[in-house]
Write an enzyme that holds these catalytic residues in place. Structure first.
Site, mmCIF file in Angstrom:
data_model
loop_
_atom_site.group_PDB
_atom_site.id
_atom_site.type_symbol
_atom_site.label_atom_id
_atom_site.label_comp_id
_atom_site.label_asym_id
_atom_site.label_seq_id
_atom_site.Cartn_x
_atom_site.Cartn_y
_atom_site.Cartn_z
ATOM 1 N N LEU A 13 0.907 -1.286 -0.093
ATOM 2 C CA LEU A 13 -0.082 0.244 0.063
ATOM 3 C C LEU A 13 0.610 1.327 -0.143
ATOM 4 C CD1 LEU A 13 -2.915 -1.008 2.424
ATOM 5 C CD2 LEU A 13 -3.213 -1.153 -0.212
ATOM 6 N N ASP A 53 13.847 3.718 10.287
ATOM 7 C CA ASP A 53 13.875 2.480 10.770
ATOM 8 C C ASP A 53 12.884 3.447 11.434
ATOM 9 O OD1 ASP A 53 12.806 0.128 12.400
ATOM 10 O OD2 ASP A 53 15.440 -0.262 12.587
ATOM 11 N N ASN A 81 2.766 4.804 7.597
ATOM 12 C CA ASN A 81 1.968 3.463 7.187
ATOM 13 C C ASN A 81 2.575 1.851 6.989
ATOM 14 O OD1 ASN A 81 0.713 2.036 4.626
ATOM 15 N ND2 ASN A 81 2.786 1.513 3.846
ATOM 16 N N TYR A 157 -2.110 -6.916 17.472
ATOM 17 C CA TYR A 157 -2.652 -6.052 15.845
ATOM 18 C C TYR A 157 -3.402 -5.439 16.040
ATOM 19 C CZ TYR A 157 -3.528 -4.625 10.996
ATOM 20 O OH TYR A 157 -3.638 -3.905 10.017
ATOM 21 N N LYS A 161 -3.768 -0.888 16.438
ATOM 22 C CA LYS A 161 -4.396 0.035 15.344
ATOM 23 C C LYS A 161 -5.959 0.834 16.303
ATOM 24 C CE LYS A 161 -2.485 -1.060 11.570
ATOM 25 N NZ LYS A 161 -1.047 -0.029 11.458
ATOM 26 N N THR A 190 -2.800 -7.912 -0.804
ATOM 27 C CA THR A 190 -0.922 -6.934 -0.599
ATOM 28 C C THR A 190 -0.236 -8.839 0.247
ATOM 29 O OG1 THR A 190 -0.761 -6.283 1.259
ATOM 30 C CG2 THR A 190 -1.584 -5.010 -0.069
#
Length: 232
Positions: A13, A53, A81, A157, A161, A190
């Site tokens: 992305l 990084d 991103n 995860y 978020k 992806t």
């Protein structure tokens, strides 16, 4: 010409968003941990690159200094991103160490880069920050029966978020001169998910490109996908 930095911009992305923003007239910098991959991606789409990084304070500071020296101390758009998916282990087996590993990139990474580049963003006429979140970080989306997001259990995860969403809200409230928003790309094919998503990378970057293109009268403190606003 807006000056734009995209972290993790060498693939997926991030790379597609970079390509589209270059085509839209942005002077795009691709931030990549691996300088060779960053350089290759930048050369392929007509962008610039900087080694970055997001888990390292010194790297973020050096990247900010490098971009500042090349742009006169200004950054118009920051796209946070870079991200990782984390463990696929069953929920009871996910360890604190695995949580920390995901948070290091998905939460502390955006916070670190935001802090390093904030002087450049505030020096811009109307700085913009795009935090690439996920529908998996939405309490509303993940608790709605029938949504594919409700079928996933990935505590590292999803919670990372959700934390990024709250950072977005807090930053936007504290810095009203900037346009700071979170976007959900949607389930996109992806490398991140083994190309299992039904969306193309162009569809997956629609919300990113929209948020990166906001002017001084654009919204701030919002959370949306390519179809419109979504619940936190």
């Amino acid at each position: 010409m807006p000056i734009t930095l995209i972290t993790g911009g060498n693939k997926g992305l991030g790379r597609e968003a970079a390509r589209r923003l270059v085509a839209a007239g942005h002077d795009v910098w691709i931030g990549a941990r691996d300088p060779e991959r960053g350089r290759e991606a930048a050369d392929a789409i007509g962008a610039r690159h900087v080694q970055l990084d997001v888990t390292d304070d010194a790297s973020a500071a050096a990247a900010a200094q490098h971009v500042a020296a090349a742009t006169g101390g200004v950054l118009d758009v920051l796209v946070n991103n870079a991200g990782v998916g984390g463990s696929q282990a069953p929920v009871p087996e996910v360890t604190v160490a695995e949580l920390e590993e995901v948070y290091a990139v998905n939460v502390f990474g955006p916070a670190r880069v935001f802090r390093a580049f904030l002087p450049l963003l505030t020096a811009a006429p109307h700085g913009v920050v795009v935090n690439v979140s996920s529908g998996l970080g939405s309490h509303e989306v993940t608790s709605t029966p029938g949504r594919i997001e409700s079928t996933f259990q990935a505590p590292a995860y999803t919670s990372s978020k959700a934390a990024l969403n709250m950072l977005t809200s807090q930053w936007a409230a504290a810095l009203p001169s900037l346009r700071i928003n979170a976007v959900d790309p949607g389930y996109t094919a992806t490398d991140f998910n083994g190309h299992s998503g039904p969306q193309t990378v162009e569809e997956g970057t629609d919300a990113i490109v929209t948020a990166a293109s906001f002017g001084p009268d654009g919204p701030t403190g919002t959370y949306f996908d390519r179809h419109g606003a979504i619940g936190w």
